[in-house]
Design an enzyme around this catalytic site. Structure first.
Site, mmCIF file in Angstrom:
data_model
loop_
_atom_site.group_PDB
_atom_site.id
_atom_site.type_symbol
_atom_site.label_atom_id
_atom_site.label_comp_id
_atom_site.label_asym_id
_atom_site.label_seq_id
_atom_site.Cartn_x
_atom_site.Cartn_y
_atom_site.Cartn_z
ATOM 1 N N ARG A 22 -39.147 -6.698 2.417
ATOM 2 C CA ARG A 22 -39.429 -5.381 2.898
ATOM 3 C C ARG A 22 -40.657 -4.811 2.145
ATOM 4 N NH1 ARG A 22 -34.293 -2.772 1.653
ATOM 5 N NH2 ARG A 22 -33.674 -3.299 3.744
ATOM 6 N N ASN A 86 -31.446 -1.124 -7.296
ATOM 7 C CA ASN A 86 -31.442 -2.640 -7.035
ATOM 8 C C ASN A 86 -31.460 -3.430 -7.589
ATOM 9 O OD1 ASN A 86 -32.293 -2.148 -4.057
ATOM 10 N ND2 ASN A 86 -34.086 -1.116 -5.136
ATOM 11 N N ASP A 102 -35.695 -9.113 -4.859
ATOM 12 C CA ASP A 102 -34.372 -8.330 -4.570
ATOM 13 C C ASP A 102 -33.305 -9.370 -4.721
ATOM 14 O OD1 ASP A 102 -32.222 -7.132 -3.250
ATOM 15 O OD2 ASP A 102 -33.413 -5.673 -2.420
ATOM 16 N N ASP A 104 -29.890 -8.654 -3.993
ATOM 17 C CA ASP A 104 -28.860 -8.292 -3.204
ATOM 18 C C ASP A 104 -28.052 -6.892 -3.667
ATOM 19 O OD1 ASP A 104 -29.561 -10.256 -1.279
ATOM 20 O OD2 ASP A 104 -28.595 -11.523 -2.752
ATOM 21 N N ASP A 106 -26.608 -3.755 -5.304
ATOM 22 C CA ASP A 106 -27.118 -2.319 -5.326
ATOM 23 C C ASP A 106 -25.975 -1.439 -6.088
ATOM 24 O OD1 ASP A 106 -29.594 -2.953 -3.972
ATOM 25 O OD2 ASP A 106 -28.202 -3.257 -2.072
ATOM 26 N N ASP A 119 -22.704 -4.214 -1.678
ATOM 27 C CA ASP A 119 -23.419 -5.828 -1.182
ATOM 28 C C ASP A 119 -22.917 -6.804 -2.024
ATOM 29 O OD1 ASP A 119 -24.754 -4.172 0.888
ATOM 30 O OD2 ASP A 119 -26.497 -3.709 -0.300
ATOM 31 N N GLU A 122 -22.994 -9.762 0.120
ATOM 32 C CA GLU A 122 -24.359 -10.403 0.599
ATOM 33 C C GLU A 122 -24.855 -11.240 -0.730
ATOM 34 O OE1 GLU A 122 -28.798 -8.637 1.701
ATOM 35 O OE2 GLU A 122 -27.139 -7.297 1.336
#
Length: 176
Positions: A22, A86, A102, A104, A106, A119, A122
């Site tokens: 991102r 994060n 990152d 994953d 959070d 997450d 994830e």
């Protein structure tokens, strides 16, 4: 190039496999010391890894650390300050952008101080898929504990002692 107050720089978030995840097109440097970089943005364009883009809705004050494995985004909404945290590598600035990996996991913190961890599935999928080492896994889990302790104790920035000051500074810088 060195970071300085008032500079505008992008933020690049990567995943463990080194793929760009991102991009925030522009954030303003509000403060930097030996441990923490504070930036601010409002209505900034965000580009996702698949090319989709959107604009942030509310003002945000972001805290990046060079010695902690998380960053914190304080979003100033009408009903209070929400934090989105994060779990990530410490940040670095390479002259192009503020960058971090990152990981994953959070944590969302609500104005009343309650929080939820997001997450986890994830994280587990990416841990297997991207082969997070045992060392990375240990660091992320330990840093999650550090982050949760800061949230519970209302340590900076969760005590709100400076987030409004940084937002006022951001507004003054963009008054032109």
């Amino acid at each position: 190039m060195k970071l300085s107050t008032g500079m505008h720089v992008p933020i690049h978030s990567y995943k463990h496999n080194k793929r760009l995840h991102r991009i925030w097109k522009k954030t303003t440097i509000l403060s930097e010391d030996q441990h923490c970089l504070v930036t601010g943005h409002h209505r900034t364009r965000v580009i996702e890894h698949d090319g989709r883009s959107w604009h942030t809705k509310e003002p945000a004050i972001c805290y990046f650390y060079n010695d902690l494995w998380f960053n914190i985004i304080g979003m100033l909404k009408k009903d209070g300050v929400y934090f989105y945290c994060n779990l990530s590598s410490p940040y670095l600035f390479d002259g192009e952008a503020v960058k971090y990996i990152d990981y994953d996991l959070d944590v969302k913190v609500f104005p009343d101080g309650n929080y939820i961890i997001l997450d986890e599935k994830e994280y587990n999928v990416h841990s297997d898929k991207m082969c997070y080492s045992e060392e990375i896994d240990d660091i992320i889990k330990a840093q999650l504990d550090v982050l949760l302790e800061r949230i519970k104790k209302k340590e900076k920035p969760f005590d709100l002692s400076d987030i409004h000051l940084y937002y006022d500074q951001y507004k003054r810088m963009h008054k032109r």
